[in-house]
Design a protein around this motif. Structure first.
Motif, PDB file in Angstrom:
ATOM      1  N   THR A   1       0.833  -1.196   0.000  1.00  0.00           N
ATOM      2  CA  THR A   1       0.000   0.000   0.000  1.00  0.00           C
ATOM      3  C   THR A   1       0.870   1.248   0.000  1.00  0.00           C
ATOM      4  O   THR A   1       0.597   2.197  -0.733  1.00  0.00           O
ATOM      5  CB  THR A   1      -0.918   0.004   1.241  1.00  0.00           C
ATOM      6  N   THR A   2       1.923   1.250   0.791  1.00  0.00           N
ATOM      7  CA  THR A   2       2.821   2.396   0.861  1.00  0.00           C
ATOM      8  C   THR A   2       3.503   2.627  -0.479  1.00  0.00           C
ATOM      9  O   THR A   2       3.586   3.756  -0.953  1.00  0.00           O
ATOM     10  CB  THR A   2       3.876   2.178   1.958  1.00  0.00           C
ATOM     11  N   ASN A   3       3.974   1.565  -1.108  1.00  0.00           N
ATOM     12  CA  ASN A   3       4.636   1.709  -2.400  1.00  0.00           C
ATOM     13  C   ASN A   3       3.672   2.247  -3.447  1.00  0.00           C
ATOM     14  O   ASN A   3       4.031   3.089  -4.259  1.00  0.00           O
ATOM     15  CB  ASN A   3       5.226   0.377  -2.857  1.00  0.00           C
ATOM     16  N   THR A   4       2.455   1.774  -3.457  1.00  0.00           N
ATOM     17  CA  THR A   4       1.474   2.247  -4.420  1.00  0.00           C
ATOM     18  C   THR A   4       1.188   3.726  -4.205  1.00  0.00           C
ATOM     19  O   THR A   4       1.134   4.496  -5.161  1.00  0.00           O
ATOM     20  CB  THR A   4       0.164   1.436  -4.281  1.00  0.00           C
ATOM     21  N   ALA A   5       1.030   4.145  -2.970  1.00  0.00           N
ATOM     22  CA  ALA A   5       0.755   5.550  -2.676  1.00  0.00           C
ATOM     23  C   ALA A   5       1.939   6.420  -3.066  1.00  0.00           C
ATOM     24  O   ALA A   5       1.771   7.489  -3.657  1.00  0.00           O
ATOM     25  CB  ALA A   5       0.432   5.733  -1.190  1.00  0.00           C
ATOM     26  N   ALA A   6       3.146   5.978  -2.786  1.00  0.00           N
ATOM     27  CA  ALA A   6       4.333   6.762  -3.135  1.00  0.00           C
ATOM     28  C   ALA A   6       4.481   6.873  -4.644  1.00  0.00           C
ATOM     29  O   ALA A   6       4.842   7.927  -5.167  1.00  0.00           O
ATOM     30  CB  ALA A   6       5.575   6.126  -2.522  1.00  0.00           C
ATOM     31  N   ASP A   7       4.191   5.794  -5.369  1.00  0.00           N
ATOM     32  CA  ASP A   7       4.270   5.833  -6.828  1.00  0.00           C
ATOM     33  C   ASP A   7       3.241   6.798  -7.399  1.00  0.00           C
ATOM     34  O   ASP A   7       3.523   7.527  -8.350  1.00  0.00           O
ATOM     35  CB  ASP A   7       4.054   4.438  -7.410  1.00  0.00           C
TER      36      ASP A   7
ATOM     37  N   GLU B   1       8.434  11.105   4.362  1.00  0.00           N
ATOM     38  CA  GLU B   1       9.063   9.925   3.771  1.00  0.00           C
ATOM     39  C   GLU B   1       8.171   9.320   2.690  1.00  0.00           C
ATOM     40  O   GLU B   1       8.647   8.914   1.633  1.00  0.00           O
ATOM     41  CB  GLU B   1       9.342   8.895   4.862  1.00  0.00           C
ATOM     42  N   LEU B   2       6.871   9.282   2.943  1.00  0.00           N
ATOM     43  CA  LEU B   2       5.936   8.671   1.999  1.00  0.00           C
ATOM     44  C   LEU B   2       5.737   9.527   0.754  1.00  0.00           C
ATOM     45  O   LEU B   2       5.774   9.025  -0.369  1.00  0.00           O
ATOM     46  CB  LEU B   2       4.574   8.443   2.680  1.00  0.00           C
ATOM     47  N   LEU B   3       5.551  10.821   0.944  1.00  0.00           N
ATOM     48  CA  LEU B   3       5.195  11.702  -0.166  1.00  0.00           C
ATOM     49  C   LEU B   3       6.387  12.418  -0.787  1.00  0.00           C
ATOM     50  O   LEU B   3       6.283  12.933  -1.895  1.00  0.00           O
ATOM     51  CB  LEU B   3       4.176  12.744   0.310  1.00  0.00           C
ATOM     52  N   GLY B   4       7.477  12.496  -0.073  1.00  0.00           N
ATOM     53  CA  GLY B   4       8.639  13.237  -0.551  1.00  0.00           C
ATOM     54  C   GLY B   4       8.615  14.649   0.007  1.00  0.00           C
ATOM     55  O   GLY B   4       7.560  15.269   0.137  1.00  0.00           O
TER      56      GLY B   4
END
Length: 117
Positions: A46-52, A87-90
């Protein structure tokens, strides 16, 4: 006599409040219980999908944080929240507006209304 009435009233109120804390049996419909048994996506997926998704759209998210009082534990929780979102969004995709109400709930309501508008 008054003490006996007071004690019995306290016991009755305690019993009534504990009755509200009791657990209930699982009465979910079959479809709901089957859905509960299927594995959900992991937090990492889920975290990777949101960050992408964030990296692809390049939006800047404005995050308003209203803290009622300044306290060491609350400050640490707020910092952890900010660090996780950064960290998640940049760092370039998130902007924080941290405001402290100094213990006044009316000020907190005003701050939150300003965030909404």
């Amino acid at each position: 006599m008054k003490k006996l009435a007071a004690i019995s009233l306290v016991l009755a109120m305690t019993a009534a409040s504990l009755a509200g804390c009791g657990s209930t049996a699982n009465t979910a419909a079959p479809a709901e219980s089957e859905a509960a048994e299927t594995p959900a996506a992991t937090t990492e997926e889920t975290t990777n999908t949101a960050a992408d998704t964030v990296a692809a759209d390049g939006k800047v998210y404005n995050i308003g944080i209203c803290q009622l009082v300044q306290h060491e534990a609350l400050d640490a929780a707020t910092q952890g929240f900010q660090d996780a979102l950064t960290e998640l969004l940049g760092e370039e995709n998130v902007k924080f507006d941290l405001q402290n109400a100094s213990g006044d709930s009316a000020t907190c309501a005003t701050i939150v209304n300003q965030f909404v508008s």
